[in-house]
Scaffold this motif. Structure first.
Motif, mmCIF file in Angstrom:
data_model
loop_
_atom_site.group_PDB
_atom_site.id
_atom_site.type_symbol
_atom_site.label_atom_id
_atom_site.label_comp_id
_atom_site.label_asym_id
_atom_site.label_seq_id
_atom_site.Cartn_x
_atom_site.Cartn_y
_atom_site.Cartn_z
ATOM 1 N N SER A 30 0.838 -1.192 0.000
ATOM 2 C CA SER A 30 0.000 0.000 0.000
ATOM 3 C C SER A 30 0.876 1.245 0.000
ATOM 4 N N ALA A 32 0.368 4.208 1.037
ATOM 5 C CA ALA A 32 0.246 5.072 2.213
ATOM 6 C C ALA A 32 0.852 4.462 3.471
ATOM 7 N N LEU A 33 1.063 3.151 3.515
ATOM 8 C CA LEU A 33 1.679 2.529 4.687
ATOM 9 C C LEU A 33 3.141 2.966 4.811
ATOM 10 N N GLU A 58 5.991 13.034 0.806
ATOM 11 C CA GLU A 58 4.947 13.051 1.815
ATOM 12 C C GLU A 58 5.183 14.169 2.820
ATOM 13 N N HIS A 213 -4.229 -2.092 4.965
ATOM 14 C CA HIS A 213 -4.420 -0.983 5.885
ATOM 15 C C HIS A 213 -3.747 -1.190 7.241
ATOM 16 N N ARG A 240 1.397 0.365 12.085
ATOM 17 C CA ARG A 240 1.176 1.321 11.012
ATOM 18 C C ARG A 240 -0.172 1.083 10.356
ATOM 19 N N SER A 242 -3.178 2.717 7.336
ATOM 20 C CA SER A 242 -3.403 3.578 6.183
ATOM 21 C C SER A 242 -4.886 3.606 5.861
ATOM 22 N N GLU A 245 -5.188 5.857 -0.510
ATOM 23 C CA GLU A 245 -3.875 5.848 -1.145
ATOM 24 C C GLU A 245 -2.933 6.909 -0.600
ATOM 25 N N HIS A 246 -3.420 7.747 0.339
ATOM 26 C CA HIS A 246 -2.606 8.890 0.755
ATOM 27 C C HIS A 246 -2.377 8.983 2.263
ATOM 28 N N GLY A 248 -1.672 7.975 6.106
ATOM 29 C CA GLY A 248 -1.060 6.926 6.906
ATOM 30 C C GLY A 248 -0.816 7.405 8.328
ATOM 31 N N TRP A 273 0.679 12.327 4.993
ATOM 32 C CA TRP A 273 -0.102 12.438 3.769
ATOM 33 C C TRP A 273 0.863 12.271 2.611
ATOM 34 N N ARG A 274 0.728 11.153 1.888
ATOM 35 C CA ARG A 274 1.637 10.881 0.775
ATOM 36 C C ARG A 274 1.086 11.484 -0.497
#
Length: 275
Positions: A30, A32-33, A58, A213, A240, A242, A245-246, A248, A273-274
């Motif tokens: 993922s 965002a992770l 990010e 996630h 962690r 998420s 897609e953004h 985390g 925020w990626r």
């Protein structure tokens, strides 16, 4: 017949070549992770903490701190800081990054005195370059500077630098082994100048993504040379999360079990925020 065999070979070999060119950084389950070591230490900002090998763009906000309680000496100190961080993948193999403590709060109490200080903390800036990406392996040397932004001590400004390298082995999209080794040093400037100090950090860890996630990471950190031959051996644990897609988040803790480090534990929460 020869044309048919050539077409079949192209269909079979081209995807395989594409997968080989992707490298370990593109295999993560993922986007965002969070990846890499849990960046928790016992110094300022992200000084003397492990760094990930893979470039990301990010923004991050977080809080982190540590506690030192010595009842036998009638002394205690609690340090907490808000942390603003960011990184930019200038190219697929090159990242620049920065971390700022804003603010840094320290509460100290001994047998007769109590005091609290609130000030701007340290700013660090750095870069990593993934010079080698072959299959599941990624090697990324880098450097980090500690700039004299902290006003915690009005008579001293601390400057420092670090050089090191991060290593990643990611055989699947869910699991990786990561590591970092670096040499760092700092120097106090001003009316209350201090002698240069230097140290070595070695980090080894594993991360597993249970699903898109949620992931868990376990690190072993060893620091040498700043206060003693062995400063600390400190395992770190992080969970962690998420969303999409953004977005985390990471919750982490580190506990020194050997060495001269006086802090009982360090902990932190970070959201990113990626882009």
């Amino acid at each position: 017949m020869s044309r048919l065999l050539a077409a079949l070979a192209a269909l079979l070999l081209v995807p395989a070549a594409a997968r080989a060119d992707e490298g370990g950084c593109s295999r993560w389950l993922s986007p965002a992770l969070a990846e890499g070591p849990v960046a928790l230490g016992f110094l300022s900002a992200d000084v003397s903490t492990g760094r990930r090998a893979c470039p990301r763009t990010e923004l991050g906000l977080g809080v982190q701190g540590n506690a030192l309680i010595e009842t036998q000496n009638l002394y205690g100190a609690v340090t907490a800081a808000g942390v603003v961080s960011g990184s930019l993948a200038v190219r697929p193999d090159l990242e620049v990054f920065a971390t700022l403590e804003a603010p840094r709060v320290q509460y100290v109490q001994n047998a007769s005195l109590t005091g609290m200080d609130v000030a701007l903390g340290q700013l660090t800036v750095g870069a990593t370059w993934a010079v080698l990406s072959h299959g599941a392996f990624v090697l990324a040397p880098g450097a980090r500077l500690q700039l004299p932004t902290s006003f915690a001590s009005p008579r001293t400004r601390t400057v420092g630098a670090e050089v090191g390298a991060a290593l990643l082995y990611r055989p699947t999209e869910r699991f990786d082994v990561h590591g970092y080794a670096g040499v760092d040093g700092d120097l106090g400037l001003g009316a209350a100048a201090s002698l240069p100090r230097a140290g070595v950090l070695v980090n080894v860890g594993v991360e597993y993504a249970f699903f898109r996630h949620f992931a868990a990471v376990l690190d072993a950190n060893a620091r040498f040379g700043r206060r003693a031959v062995l400063d600390s051996v400190a395992p770190s644990l992080g969970v962690r999360f998420s969303a999409g897609e953004h977005f985390g988040a990471e919750l982490g803790a580190s506990l020194p079990v050997l060495g001269a480090e006086r802090a009982l534990a360090a902990g932190g929460l970070k959201v990113t925020w990626r882009l």
